[in-house]
Design an enzyme around this catalytic site. Structure first.
Site, mmCIF file in Angstrom:
data_model
loop_
_atom_site.group_PDB
_atom_site.id
_atom_site.type_symbol
_atom_site.label_atom_id
_atom_site.label_comp_id
_atom_site.label_asym_id
_atom_site.label_seq_id
_atom_site.Cartn_x
_atom_site.Cartn_y
_atom_site.Cartn_z
ATOM 1 N N ASP A 73 12.528 44.515 53.408
ATOM 2 C CA ASP A 73 12.761 45.911 53.763
ATOM 3 C C ASP A 73 14.221 46.215 53.416
ATOM 4 O O ASP A 73 14.543 46.431 52.242
ATOM 5 C CB ASP A 73 12.448 46.028 55.264
ATOM 6 C CG ASP A 73 12.351 47.449 55.775
ATOM 7 O OD1 ASP A 73 11.819 48.296 55.052
ATOM 8 O OD2 ASP A 73 12.806 47.705 56.899
ATOM 9 N N LYS A 133 9.544 46.565 49.803
ATOM 10 C CA LYS A 133 9.801 48.003 50.024
ATOM 11 C C LYS A 133 11.148 48.312 49.379
ATOM 12 O O LYS A 133 12.157 48.450 50.067
ATOM 13 C CB LYS A 133 9.899 48.277 51.523
ATOM 14 C CG LYS A 133 8.621 48.638 52.206
ATOM 15 C CD LYS A 133 8.980 49.126 53.623
ATOM 16 C CE LYS A 133 7.824 48.912 54.552
ATOM 17 N NZ LYS A 133 8.197 49.197 55.952
ATOM 18 N N PHE A 159 5.201 52.106 57.014
ATOM 19 C CA PHE A 159 5.056 50.934 57.871
ATOM 20 C C PHE A 159 3.661 50.360 57.717
ATOM 21 O O PHE A 159 2.670 51.048 57.896
ATOM 22 C CB PHE A 159 5.359 51.247 59.340
ATOM 23 C CG PHE A 159 5.671 50.004 60.110
ATOM 24 C CD1 PHE A 159 6.947 49.467 60.084
ATOM 25 C CD2 PHE A 159 4.676 49.332 60.814
ATOM 26 C CE1 PHE A 159 7.231 48.279 60.756
ATOM 27 C CE2 PHE A 159 4.953 48.149 61.487
ATOM 28 C CZ PHE A 159 6.233 47.630 61.464
ATOM 29 N N ASP A 187 2.721 42.267 61.473
ATOM 30 C CA ASP A 187 2.270 42.704 62.791
ATOM 31 C C ASP A 187 2.608 44.156 63.096
ATOM 32 O O ASP A 187 3.496 44.749 62.493
ATOM 33 C CB ASP A 187 2.916 41.833 63.871
ATOM 34 C CG ASP A 187 4.397 42.151 64.025
ATOM 35 O OD1 ASP A 187 5.128 42.051 63.023
ATOM 36 O OD2 ASP A 187 4.812 42.533 65.132
HETATM 37 P P1 IMP Z 1 14.691 43.426 56.541
HETATM 38 O O1 IMP Z 1 15.694 42.473 57.122
HETATM 39 O O2 IMP Z 1 15.075 44.855 56.833
HETATM 40 O O3 IMP Z 1 14.430 43.206 55.084
HETATM 41 O O4 IMP Z 1 13.359 43.245 57.382
HETATM 42 C C1 IMP Z 1 12.392 42.357 57.038
HETATM 43 C C2 IMP Z 1 11.500 42.079 58.216
HETATM 44 O O5 IMP Z 1 11.167 43.283 58.921
HETATM 45 C C3 IMP Z 1 10.178 41.526 57.734
HETATM 46 O O6 IMP Z 1 10.224 40.124 57.632
HETATM 47 C C4 IMP Z 1 9.218 42.024 58.784
HETATM 48 O O7 IMP Z 1 9.171 41.124 59.863
HETATM 49 C C5 IMP Z 1 9.799 43.318 59.260
HETATM 50 N N1 IMP Z 1 9.169 44.493 58.590
HETATM 51 C C6 IMP Z 1 9.765 45.351 57.734
HETATM 52 N N2 IMP Z 1 8.908 46.308 57.322
HETATM 53 C C7 IMP Z 1 7.733 46.039 57.944
HETATM 54 C C8 IMP Z 1 6.438 46.682 57.917
HETATM 55 O O8 IMP Z 1 6.179 47.699 57.248
HETATM 56 N N3 IMP Z 1 5.471 46.096 58.683
HETATM 57 C C9 IMP Z 1 5.704 44.978 59.450
HETATM 58 N N4 IMP Z 1 6.885 44.354 59.490
HETATM 59 C C10 IMP Z 1 7.903 44.880 58.756
#
Ligand code: IMP
Ligand code: MG
Length: 190
Positions: A107, A135, A156, A163
């Site tokens: 993300d 994403k 999302f 989850d």
């Molecule tokens: P980042 O550190 O912002 O890249 O977040 C990554 C983590 O956020 C992932 O490993 C997921 O656990 C969670 N995450 C981000 N987007 C989603 C989503 O759309 N659905 C479920 N979990 C998400």
């Protein structure tokens, strides 16, 4: 427990699409690492579990698996903070080994960037990332990702390991949440 049908806005990636893409990724990894003597897949708990177990069955060369669990400091429910703490570390030394980090979704990229920094300090022979979902529009920090299952829009998603408030990881597809309907399903009737 509310059934997911009430707040599923659409199936974004079907079970068949997941199967065929995971097969392709497994084949690609098998080719890329054909000469590796020390391949280890490091799965980030818990979201990456379904992806890992399907992916490893499509990899035809010998490899080990390891698990790591990380928690974001001060993160909101649906976004990460950028600072991670290891709550479960690897059981083996990855020094001089070929490591592929297996993630469910990238993300902002903060979780991945922190984990990569931690693993890199252990001096693996190589370190690459394989994520089921990307994403890309949400990226806030540059991370290099070698294997991407699907690039998706900023919605999302849940299912296939991902989850929704800790539930629905078992669904065989990746679905998009209808946030409005989901909010309403959580309000218990009198
Ligand atoms: P980042 O550190 O912002 O890249 O977040 C990554 C983590 O956020 C992932 O490993 C997921 O656990 C969670 N995450 C981000 N987007 C989603 C989503 O759309 N659905 C479920 N979990 C998400
Ligand atoms: Mg995750």
């Amino acid at each position: 427990m509310p059934s997911y049908q009430g707040f599923l806005s659409e199936v974004l990636i079907t079970e068949e699409q997941l199967k065929s893409r995971v097969k392709e990724l497994g084949e690609q990894i098998s080719r890329d690492y054909a000469n590796s003597k020390s391949l280890v897949l490091v799965c980030i708990l818990r979201g990456g579990v379904l992806f890992l177990t399907d992916l490893m069955r499509q990899i035809s060369i010998p490899h080990a698996i390891e698990f790591m669990a990380v928690t974001s400091y001060g993160a909101g429910l649906r976004e990460s903070s950028g600072q991670v703490r290891i709550s479960h570390d690897l059981n083996t030394d990855i020094h001089e080994r070929d490591v592929i980090l297996v993630e469910d979704i990238i993300d902002s990229g903060y979780t991945l960037a922190s984990v990569l920094e931690l693993l890199c300090a252990r001096k693996p022979k190589s370190l690459e990332v394989c994520t089921l979902l990307d994403k890309f529009e949400r990226r806030e920090i540059d991370v290099s990702v070698k294997y991407v299952g699907f690039s998706i829009e900023n919605k999302f998603v849940f299912g296939y390991g991902l989850d929704l408030d800790d539930l629905y990881r078992n669904l065989p597809f990746v679905g998009v949440v209808d946030e409005e309907k989901y909010k309403n399903t959580k309000i218990e009737p009198d």
